[in-house]
Design a protein around this motif. Structure first.
Motif, PDB file in Angstrom:
ATOM      1  N   LEU A   1     -12.419 -19.155  17.563  1.00  0.00           N
ATOM      2  CA  LEU A   1     -13.768 -19.324  18.111  1.00  0.00           C
ATOM      3  C   LEU A   1     -13.938 -20.702  18.745  1.00  0.00           C
ATOM      4  N   ILE A   2     -13.425 -21.733  18.078  1.00  0.00           N
ATOM      5  CA  ILE A   2     -13.529 -23.091  18.618  1.00  0.00           C
ATOM      6  C   ILE A   2     -12.741 -23.209  19.915  1.00  0.00           C
ATOM      7  N   GLY A   3     -11.501 -22.700  19.908  1.00  0.00           N
ATOM      8  CA  GLY A   3     -10.677 -22.752  21.110  1.00  0.00           C
ATOM      9  C   GLY A   3     -11.305 -21.998  22.263  1.00  0.00           C
ATOM     10  N   ALA A   4     -11.872 -20.820  21.985  1.00  0.00           N
ATOM     11  CA  ALA A   4     -12.510 -20.022  23.032  1.00  0.00           C
ATOM     12  C   ALA A   4     -13.738 -20.738  23.591  1.00  0.00           C
ATOM     13  N   ARG A   5     -14.497 -21.403  22.726  1.00  0.00           N
ATOM     14  CA  ARG A   5     -15.675 -22.135  23.202  1.00  0.00           C
ATOM     15  C   ARG A   5     -15.262 -23.293  24.112  1.00  0.00           C
ATOM     16  N   ILE A   6     -14.205 -23.994  23.745  1.00  0.00           N
ATOM     17  CA  ILE A   6     -13.724 -25.093  24.585  1.00  0.00           C
ATOM     18  C   ILE A   6     -13.333 -24.584  25.963  1.00  0.00           C
ATOM     19  N   ARG A   7     -12.588 -23.470  26.013  1.00  0.00           N
ATOM     20  CA  ARG A   7     -12.171 -22.925  27.302  1.00  0.00           C
ATOM     21  C   ARG A   7     -13.374 -22.451  28.118  1.00  0.00           C
ATOM     22  N   ARG A   8     -14.310 -21.795  27.447  1.00  0.00           N
ATOM     23  CA  ARG A   8     -15.490 -21.274  28.144  1.00  0.00           C
ATOM     24  C   ARG A   8     -16.308 -22.412  28.765  1.00  0.00           C
ATOM     25  N   LEU A   9     -16.530 -23.474  28.006  1.00  0.00           N
ATOM     26  CA  LEU A   9     -17.297 -24.602  28.513  1.00  0.00           C
ATOM     27  C   LEU A   9     -16.556 -25.320  29.637  1.00  0.00           C
ATOM     28  N   SER A  10     -15.241 -25.440  29.498  1.00  0.00           N
ATOM     29  CA  SER A  10     -14.446 -26.090  30.536  1.00  0.00           C
ATOM     30  C   SER A  10     -14.530 -25.330  31.851  1.00  0.00           C
ATOM     31  N   GLU A  11     -14.442 -24.013  31.767  1.00  0.00           N
ATOM     32  CA  GLU A  11     -14.495 -23.195  32.982  1.00  0.00           C
ATOM     33  C   GLU A  11     -15.894 -23.168  33.595  1.00  0.00           C
ATOM     34  N   GLU A  12     -16.925 -23.161  32.754  1.00  0.00           N
ATOM     35  CA  GLU A  12     -18.293 -23.133  33.263  1.00  0.00           C
ATOM     36  C   GLU A  12     -18.679 -24.444  33.941  1.00  0.00           C
ATOM     37  N   THR A  13     -18.219 -25.564  33.388  1.00  0.00           N
ATOM     38  CA  THR A  13     -18.603 -26.873  33.907  1.00  0.00           C
ATOM     39  C   THR A  13     -17.568 -27.468  34.857  1.00  0.00           C
ATOM     40  N   LYS A  14     -16.404 -26.824  34.964  1.00  0.00           N
ATOM     41  CA  LYS A  14     -15.305 -27.346  35.801  1.00  0.00           C
ATOM     42  C   LYS A  14     -14.845 -28.727  35.327  1.00  0.00           C
ATOM     43  N   VAL A  15     -14.885 -28.939  34.009  1.00  0.00           N
ATOM     44  CA  VAL A  15     -14.474 -30.217  33.421  1.00  0.00           C
ATOM     45  C   VAL A  15     -13.132 -30.022  32.719  1.00  0.00           C
ATOM     46  N   PRO A  16     -12.105 -30.808  33.071  1.00  0.00           N
ATOM     47  CA  PRO A  16     -10.799 -30.675  32.413  1.00  0.00           C
ATOM     48  C   PRO A  16     -10.826 -31.182  30.976  1.00  0.00           C
ATOM     49  N   VAL A  17      -9.900 -30.686  30.168  1.00  0.00           N
ATOM     50  CA  VAL A  17      -9.850 -31.029  28.748  1.00  0.00           C
ATOM     51  C   VAL A  17      -8.485 -31.616  28.408  1.00  0.00           C
ATOM     52  N   PHE A  18      -8.498 -32.724  27.667  1.00  0.00           N
ATOM     53  CA  PHE A  18      -7.266 -33.368  27.207  1.00  0.00           C
ATOM     54  C   PHE A  18      -7.318 -33.457  25.683  1.00  0.00           C
ATOM     55  N   ALA A  19      -6.259 -33.049  25.017  1.00  0.00           N
ATOM     56  CA  ALA A  19      -6.173 -33.149  23.560  1.00  0.00           C
ATOM     57  C   ALA A  19      -5.251 -34.301  23.189  1.00  0.00           C
ATOM     58  N   PHE A  20      -5.683 -35.126  22.233  1.00  0.00           N
ATOM     59  CA  PHE A  20      -4.889 -36.239  21.726  1.00  0.00           C
ATOM     60  C   PHE A  20      -4.726 -36.038  20.223  1.00  0.00           C
ATOM     61  N   THR A  21      -3.491 -35.811  19.796  1.00  0.00           N
ATOM     62  CA  THR A  21      -3.244 -35.517  18.382  1.00  0.00           C
ATOM     63  C   THR A  21      -2.971 -36.802  17.621  1.00  0.00           C
ATOM     64  N   GLU A  22      -3.422 -36.823  16.366  1.00  0.00           N
ATOM     65  CA  GLU A  22      -3.214 -37.991  15.519  1.00  0.00           C
ATOM     66  C   GLU A  22      -2.151 -37.673  14.477  1.00  0.00           C
ATOM     67  N   ASP A  23      -2.469 -37.751  13.185  1.00  0.00           N
ATOM     68  CA  ASP A  23      -1.450 -37.504  12.163  1.00  0.00           C
ATOM     69  C   ASP A  23      -0.844 -36.108  12.299  1.00  0.00           C
ATOM     70  N   VAL A  24      -1.726 -35.120  12.453  1.00  0.00           N
ATOM     71  CA  VAL A  24      -1.236 -33.738  12.489  1.00  0.00           C
ATOM     72  C   VAL A  24      -2.175 -32.858  13.311  1.00  0.00           C
ATOM     73  N   ALA A  25      -1.569 -31.983  14.097  1.00  0.00           N
ATOM     74  CA  ALA A  25      -2.290 -30.895  14.779  1.00  0.00           C
ATOM     75  C   ALA A  25      -1.411 -29.674  14.563  1.00  0.00           C
ATOM     76  N   ALA A  26      -1.592 -29.065  13.412  1.00  0.00           N
ATOM     77  CA  ALA A  26      -0.701 -27.986  12.999  1.00  0.00           C
ATOM     78  C   ALA A  26      -1.494 -26.723  12.728  1.00  0.00           C
ATOM     79  N   SER A  27      -0.827 -25.588  12.864  1.00  0.00           N
ATOM     80  CA  SER A  27      -1.444 -24.294  12.613  1.00  0.00           C
ATOM     81  C   SER A  27      -2.736 -24.180  13.419  1.00  0.00           C
ATOM     82  N   GLY A  28      -3.886 -23.970  12.757  1.00  0.00           N
ATOM     83  CA  GLY A  28      -5.142 -23.862  13.485  1.00  0.00           C
ATOM     84  C   GLY A  28      -5.484 -25.115  14.265  1.00  0.00           C
ATOM     85  N   GLY A  29      -5.041 -26.285  13.775  1.00  0.00           N
ATOM     86  CA  GLY A  29      -5.252 -27.528  14.508  1.00  0.00           C
ATOM     87  C   GLY A  29      -4.531 -27.506  15.842  1.00  0.00           C
ATOM     88  N   TYR A  30      -3.330 -26.907  15.851  1.00  0.00           N
ATOM     89  CA  TYR A  30      -2.614 -26.801  17.120  1.00  0.00           C
ATOM     90  C   TYR A  30      -3.237 -25.720  18.003  1.00  0.00           C
TER      91      TYR A  30
END
Length: 265
Positions: free
Chosen positions: A68-97
């Motif tokens: 749901l979170i990932g889908a919302r990010i994509r939906r908002l990015s496409e609606e606003t034409k704003v690119p998205v950059f992810a910066f991982t810290e200690d861990v971005a694993a499983s659902g975090g990835y």
């Protein structure tokens, strides 16, 4: 005041959304679609940002909330034409990835842990203990599958087979998400979807990340030295309510600590 003068070019702004913790619906600080919705809406829609940057430090959690979170990010990015950059810290694993994969680009610290593209189900069995204590377990159901994997009854082959099917379906959904977002960037590595993890540059080599770098220097390189940052993150209540809420928060903290511990953190 110069930012309001019509013919002067305004400085670009990057909206930064911090995502720290396990993913789920339990506890005050758990990452969920409901808790992140107002932050993401503001990040994408307030002040026409040049980009949205996600600071991700999460060992994963609920597959549905991750989706749901990932889908919302994509939906908002496409609606606003704003690119998205992810910066991982200690861990971005499983659902975090999963959430990181919603970004157009993923950047990692040299020591970030990425991946764990798999699904896990963990529980316990206490039927032997009950027998030793002389306690009789009484369960009545309408529907033979209603008491599947009851921890107070012996594990059955039928229940395990049913669970394997469910986990397989969830795993396939996860794989499809990563393939759809990372596409040709992914290496032909047999371990990619086995739950294996990679660190920093190695994650880039298998296509899980686009580069090694940190938020501020990467965004300055992309949008100029005068780029501004507007930050959004969940607020902690100073005086949480006592009782069930406090107990739930304590349990959520233990579960989150255990999730991070799986990656040695």
């Amino acid at each position: 005041m110069t930012s309001w003068i019509p013919f002067l070019k305004t400085k670009p702004t990057v909206a930064v959304v911090r995502m720290q913790g396990a993913i789920g619906t339990g506890g005050r600080m758990a990452l969920s679609d409901q808790s992140l919705r107002p932050l993401l809406e503001k990040a994408f829609r307030k002040g026409k940002p040049a980009a949205v940057a996600l600071e991700i430090n999460s060992p994963g959690g609920s597959p549905v909330q991750s989706s749901l979170i990932g889908a919302r990010i994509r939906r908002l990015s496409e609606e606003t034409k704003v690119p998205v950059f992810a910066f991982t810290e200690d861990v971005a694993a499983s659902g975090g990835y999963w959430i990181a994969s919603a970004a157009d680009e993923i950047w990692a610290d040299p020591s970030s842990i990425l991946g764990s593209i798999g699904v896990i189900s963990a529980g316990f069995g206490a039927h032997v203990f009950l027998q030793r204590q002389g306690i009789e377990r009484r369960v009545h159901t309408a529907g033979k599958s209603k008491s599947m994997l009851d921890p107070f009854r012996p594990e059955s082959e039928e229940d395990v087979a049913r669970l394997d099917r469910l986990l397989g379906q969830l795993h396939e959904t996860f794989i499809q998400q990563i393939r759809s977002r990372r596409g040709d960037k992914l290496a032909d590595d047999p371990d990619l979807f086995t739950g294996e993890v990679w660190i920093g540059k190695a994650a880039c080599d298998v296509g899980l990340a686009d580069g090694v770098g940190h938020l501020v220097p990467v965004m300055k390189q992309r949008f100029g030295d005068k780029v501004r940052f507007r930050r959004y993150e969940q607020k902690r209540r100073l005086f949480p309510r006592l009782g069930a809420t406090l107990a739930q928060d304590a349990l959520g903290a233990v579960e989150e600590r255990a999730a991070f511990a799986r990656f040695g953190l």
